[in-house]
Design an enzyme around this catalytic site. Structure first.
Site, PDB file in Angstrom:
ATOM      1  N   GLU A 100       0.859  -1.190   0.000  1.00 48.63           N
ATOM      2  CA  GLU A 100       0.000   0.000   0.000  1.00 48.63           C
ATOM      3  C   GLU A 100       0.895   1.240   0.000  1.00 48.63           C
ATOM      4  OE1 GLU A 100      -2.470   1.496  -0.725  1.00 48.63           O
ATOM      5  OE2 GLU A 100      -4.071   1.300   0.753  1.00 48.63           O
ATOM      6  N   ASP A 101       0.448   2.284  -0.659  1.00 44.26           N
ATOM      7  CA  ASP A 101       1.263   3.504  -0.672  1.00 44.26           C
ATOM      8  C   ASP A 101       1.155   4.259   0.646  1.00 44.26           C
ATOM      9  OD1 ASP A 101      -1.394   4.002  -1.273  1.00 44.26           O
ATOM     10  OD2 ASP A 101      -0.974   5.702  -2.565  1.00 44.26           O
ATOM     11  N   ASP A 104      -3.904   5.939   5.972  1.00 48.55           N
ATOM     12  CA  ASP A 104      -4.341   7.227   6.506  1.00 48.55           C
ATOM     13  C   ASP A 104      -5.349   6.927   7.621  1.00 48.55           C
ATOM     14  OD1 ASP A 104      -5.339   9.795   6.825  1.00 48.55           O
ATOM     15  OD2 ASP A 104      -5.435  10.252   4.710  1.00 48.55           O
ATOM     16  N   PHE A 153      -0.883  16.769   3.366  1.00 47.08           N
ATOM     17  CA  PHE A 153      -1.367  16.204   2.111  1.00 47.08           C
ATOM     18  C   PHE A 153      -0.141  15.901   1.255  1.00 47.08           C
ATOM     19  CE2 PHE A 153      -3.551  15.483  -1.646  1.00 47.08           C
ATOM     20  CZ  PHE A 153      -4.912  15.517  -1.432  1.00 47.08           C
ATOM     21  N   ARG A 166       1.461  11.871  -9.645  1.00 50.19           N
ATOM     22  CA  ARG A 166       1.850  10.500  -9.288  1.00 50.19           C
ATOM     23  C   ARG A 166       3.269  10.215  -9.768  1.00 50.19           C
ATOM     24  NH1 ARG A 166      -2.723   7.417  -7.608  1.00 50.19           N
ATOM     25  NH2 ARG A 166      -4.680   8.045  -8.572  1.00 50.19           N
TER      26      ARG A 166
END
Ligand code: PRP
Length: 178
Positions: A100-101, A104, A153, A166
């Site tokens: 997973e990147d 959160d 963010f 990206r």
């Protein structure tokens, strides 16, 4: 529409590469001897991380991908994810590493793990490049985490803002301009 913003470098490409190498060493040691590791990338954000990570693994691996919808409309307690693109392969009895990147609130990975557990893999672990523990709403932890980050963010290295950025080779923090 996205307003005006600038991107401030938070984690350099060099620091990411060093961390990916270290993570791959730990993961290779953990799964040493397996002949059946399936590395599952969560689309779309993990595509660069998984590409770099699997090239550093000293193990026989298969690569597969899963795409789930973000929850968007749900209230916090009813957040669910829906499978948009399922795995191509079976995972029953296999060792599975979900890549997973970013974790959160934790809802995405929590639901993905619930879904994958029903398919009875032998082992099921998570490697997340980024973790924002201060935002957590469900109690989930990745066995391997690249970097813990503050509640900014972030974009780059696979992660988007309004589907852009990206392709940055580093992780940047978005600063919105007035
Ligand atoms: C992002 C990210 C994680 C998830 C993390 O995906 O890639 O999958 O949100 O958030 P959570 O822990 O609060 O659930 P997104 O829905 O933006 O899709 P993408 O990977 O296609 O960019």
């Amino acid at each position: 529409m996205a307003g005006e913003y600038v991107i401030e470098e938070m984690i350099s490409a060099k620091a990411i590469a060093a961390r990916v190498e270290a993570l791959a060493r730990e993961i290779s040691a953990h799964f040493a001897g397996t002949d059946k590791l399936v590395v599952v990338g969560l689309l779309r954000g993990s595509f660069i991380f998984i590409a770099d990570l699997v090239r550093e693994l000293d193990l026989p691996v298969e690569v597969d991908f899963l795409e789930v919808s973000s929850y968007g409309m749900g209230t916090e307690s009813s957040r669910e994810v829906r499978i948009l693109k399922d795995l191509r392969g079976e995972i029953e009895g296999r060792d599975v590493l979900v890549v997973e990147d970013i974790i959160d609130t934790g809802h995405t990975i929590h639901h993905v793990l619930e879904i994958l557990r029903t398919r009875r893999p032998a082992r099921l672990e998570v490697c997340a490049l980024l973790d924002k523990p201060s935002r957590r709403e469900v109690d989930v932890r990745a066995r391997w985490t690249g970097f813990e980050i503050p509640d900014r963010f972030v974009v780059g290295y696979g992660i988007d803002y309004a589907q852009r950025n990206r392709n940055l080779d580093h992780i940047g923090a978005v600063r919105f301009l007035e």
